[in-house]
Motif scaffolding. Structure first.
Motif, mmCIF file in Angstrom:
data_model
loop_
_atom_site.group_PDB
_atom_site.id
_atom_site.type_symbol
_atom_site.label_atom_id
_atom_site.label_comp_id
_atom_site.label_asym_id
_atom_site.label_seq_id
_atom_site.Cartn_x
_atom_site.Cartn_y
_atom_site.Cartn_z
ATOM 1 N N UNK A 129 0.767 -1.230 0.000
ATOM 2 C CA UNK A 129 0.000 0.000 0.000
ATOM 3 C C UNK A 129 0.800 1.283 0.000
ATOM 4 N N UNK A 130 2.084 1.209 0.312
ATOM 5 C CA UNK A 130 2.942 2.388 0.404
ATOM 6 C C UNK A 130 2.390 3.437 1.354
ATOM 7 N N UNK A 131 1.638 2.989 2.369
ATOM 8 C CA UNK A 131 1.138 3.902 3.386
ATOM 9 C C UNK A 131 2.106 4.016 4.549
ATOM 10 N N UNK A 132 3.208 3.328 4.467
ATOM 11 C CA UNK A 132 4.182 3.393 5.545
ATOM 12 C C UNK A 132 5.243 4.449 5.226
ATOM 13 N N UNK A 133 5.978 4.837 6.255
ATOM 14 C CA UNK A 133 7.047 5.807 6.080
ATOM 15 C C UNK A 133 8.226 5.106 5.431
ATOM 16 N N UNK A 134 8.489 5.466 4.186
ATOM 17 C CA UNK A 134 9.587 4.849 3.454
ATOM 18 C C UNK A 134 10.906 5.585 3.670
ATOM 19 N N UNK A 135 10.804 6.867 3.999
ATOM 20 C CA UNK A 135 11.990 7.689 4.266
ATOM 21 C C UNK A 135 11.775 8.398 5.592
ATOM 22 N N UNK A 136 12.735 8.257 6.481
ATOM 23 C CA UNK A 136 12.650 8.875 7.803
ATOM 24 C C UNK A 136 13.884 9.763 7.967
ATOM 25 N N UNK A 137 13.656 11.035 8.309
ATOM 26 C CA UNK A 137 14.737 11.985 8.514
ATOM 27 C C UNK A 137 14.671 12.475 9.960
ATOM 28 N N UNK A 138 15.800 12.420 10.637
ATOM 29 C CA UNK A 138 15.904 12.897 12.015
ATOM 30 C C UNK A 138 16.999 13.954 12.049
ATOM 31 N N UNK A 139 16.634 15.166 12.485
ATOM 32 C CA UNK A 139 17.580 16.282 12.511
ATOM 33 C C UNK A 139 17.729 16.777 13.945
ATOM 34 N N UNK A 140 18.971 16.981 14.354
ATOM 35 C CA UNK A 140 19.245 17.572 15.662
ATOM 36 C C UNK A 140 20.448 18.487 15.521
ATOM 37 N N UNK A 141 20.673 19.295 16.548
ATOM 38 C CA UNK A 141 21.864 20.143 16.490
ATOM 39 C C UNK A 141 22.974 19.553 17.340
ATOM 40 N N UNK A 142 24.157 20.063 17.110
ATOM 41 C CA UNK A 142 25.374 19.530 17.732
ATOM 42 C C UNK A 142 25.740 20.431 18.909
ATOM 43 N N UNK A 143 25.001 20.272 20.002
ATOM 44 C CA UNK A 143 25.255 21.113 21.170
ATOM 45 C C UNK A 143 26.604 20.827 21.822
ATOM 46 N N UNK A 144 26.990 19.597 21.882
ATOM 47 C CA UNK A 144 28.248 19.214 22.517
ATOM 48 C C UNK A 144 29.040 18.329 21.560
ATOM 49 N N UNK A 145 30.313 18.148 21.823
ATOM 50 C CA UNK A 145 31.165 17.409 20.900
ATOM 51 C C UNK A 145 30.772 15.937 20.772
ATOM 52 N N UNK A 146 30.146 15.354 21.795
ATOM 53 C CA UNK A 146 29.780 13.944 21.722
ATOM 54 C C UNK A 146 28.347 13.737 21.234
ATOM 55 N N UNK A 147 27.685 14.801 20.813
ATOM 56 C CA UNK A 147 26.281 14.710 20.403
ATOM 57 C C UNK A 147 26.065 13.690 19.296
ATOM 58 N N UNK A 148 26.901 13.710 18.286
ATOM 59 C CA UNK A 148 26.694 12.833 17.136
ATOM 60 C C UNK A 148 26.711 11.361 17.538
ATOM 61 N N UNK A 149 27.731 10.940 18.242
ATOM 62 C CA UNK A 149 27.828 9.533 18.638
ATOM 63 C C UNK A 149 26.687 9.121 19.560
ATOM 64 N N UNK A 150 26.393 9.937 20.557
ATOM 65 C CA UNK A 150 25.327 9.576 21.504
ATOM 66 C C UNK A 150 23.964 9.604 20.830
ATOM 67 N N UNK A 151 23.748 10.528 19.918
ATOM 68 C CA UNK A 151 22.475 10.611 19.216
ATOM 69 C C UNK A 151 22.273 9.397 18.314
ATOM 70 N N UNK A 152 23.300 9.049 17.565
ATOM 71 C CA UNK A 152 23.220 7.875 16.690
ATOM 72 C C UNK A 152 22.985 6.616 17.513
ATOM 73 N N UNK A 153 23.629 6.524 18.665
ATOM 74 C CA UNK A 153 23.421 5.367 19.555
ATOM 75 C C UNK A 153 21.961 5.281 19.998
ATOM 76 N N UNK A 154 21.358 6.403 20.341
ATOM 77 C CA UNK A 154 19.943 6.424 20.741
ATOM 78 C C UNK A 154 19.049 5.975 19.589
ATOM 79 N N UNK A 155 19.352 6.433 18.380
ATOM 80 C CA UNK A 155 18.586 6.015 17.197
ATOM 81 C C UNK A 155 18.724 4.517 17.001
ATOM 82 N N UNK A 156 19.951 4.006 17.088
ATOM 83 C CA UNK A 156 20.181 2.567 16.930
ATOM 84 C C UNK A 156 19.440 1.763 17.995
#
Length: 186
Positions: free
Chosen positions: A19-46
């Motif tokens: 049916x293609x009623x599901x989300x085929x593309x998911x985009x998550x955007x955040x800002x880089x408040x601290x130097x470890x933001x990227x790694x910790x954010x990706x870990x939370x997503x995973x």
């Protein structure tokens, strides 16, 4: 972020791949408040993906589409792609920093005002009595610029100005968000 992503995946779990009623593309955007933001954010997503039974076919990396699959309640496989964007991409900083940099690159006059506002904030509260955290300093620089640019206007009007800026015309933003053009390519 975790709750929102989890809800999207739960909705996908209820859908059919036909049916293609599901989300085929998911985009998550955040800002880089601290130097470890990227790694910790990706870990939370995973972690959320794992909890919801999503299998990654590509490793999640900042500013790169990743392919993934999950089973629906009807035991069908659905494919999705996921884009995590931690911005600004090259440096530590908040969304406010990213937006000020984009404005500064677009206009020499505004660039001078932005630099003057940054210097003012950096050199005014030197004891950090009021601007005690880096996040507050970043927000003060952003607010200082908009106080100059829209001195007589209320916060809601500033918000409306930000929303009505033709961001798509700014070269820096076009470059950094170019992957969003691929949102429907599946």
């Amino acid at each position: 972020m975790a709750e929102g992503l989890s809800e999207v995946l739960k909705k996908n779990e209820m859908e059919s791949p036909e049916g293609e009623n599901y989300f085929q593309s998911i985009v998550i955007i955040t800002d880089r408040d601290e130097s470890d933001t990227e790694d910790s954010f990706i870990k939370k997503v995973e972690d959320v993906l794992s909890e919801e039974g999503v299998v990654l076919t590509d490793k999640i990396e900042n500013n790169q589409w990743s392919e993934c699959e999950m089973k629906t309640r009807a035991d069908d496989q659905i494919r999705m792609k996921l884009l995590v964007m931690v911005i600004p991409f090259e440096e530590t900083g908040a969304m406010e920093t990213f937006l000020l940099n984009a404005i500064a690159k677009q206009d020499v006059y505004d660039n001078r005002i932005i630099e003057d506002c940054k210097n003012f904030v950096d050199n005014t509260d030197i004891d950090r009595k009021y601007l005690s955290k880096r996040r507050l300093v970043t927000k003060a620089k952003f607010d200082a610029y908009f106080c100059v640019r829209t001195a007589a206007e209320a916060f809601n009007q500033r918000r409306d100005i930000i929303k009505n800026v033709p961001w798509e015309d700014y070269a820096a933003i076009k470059q950094d968000f170019r992957l969003l053009e691929d949102i429907t390519d599946m």
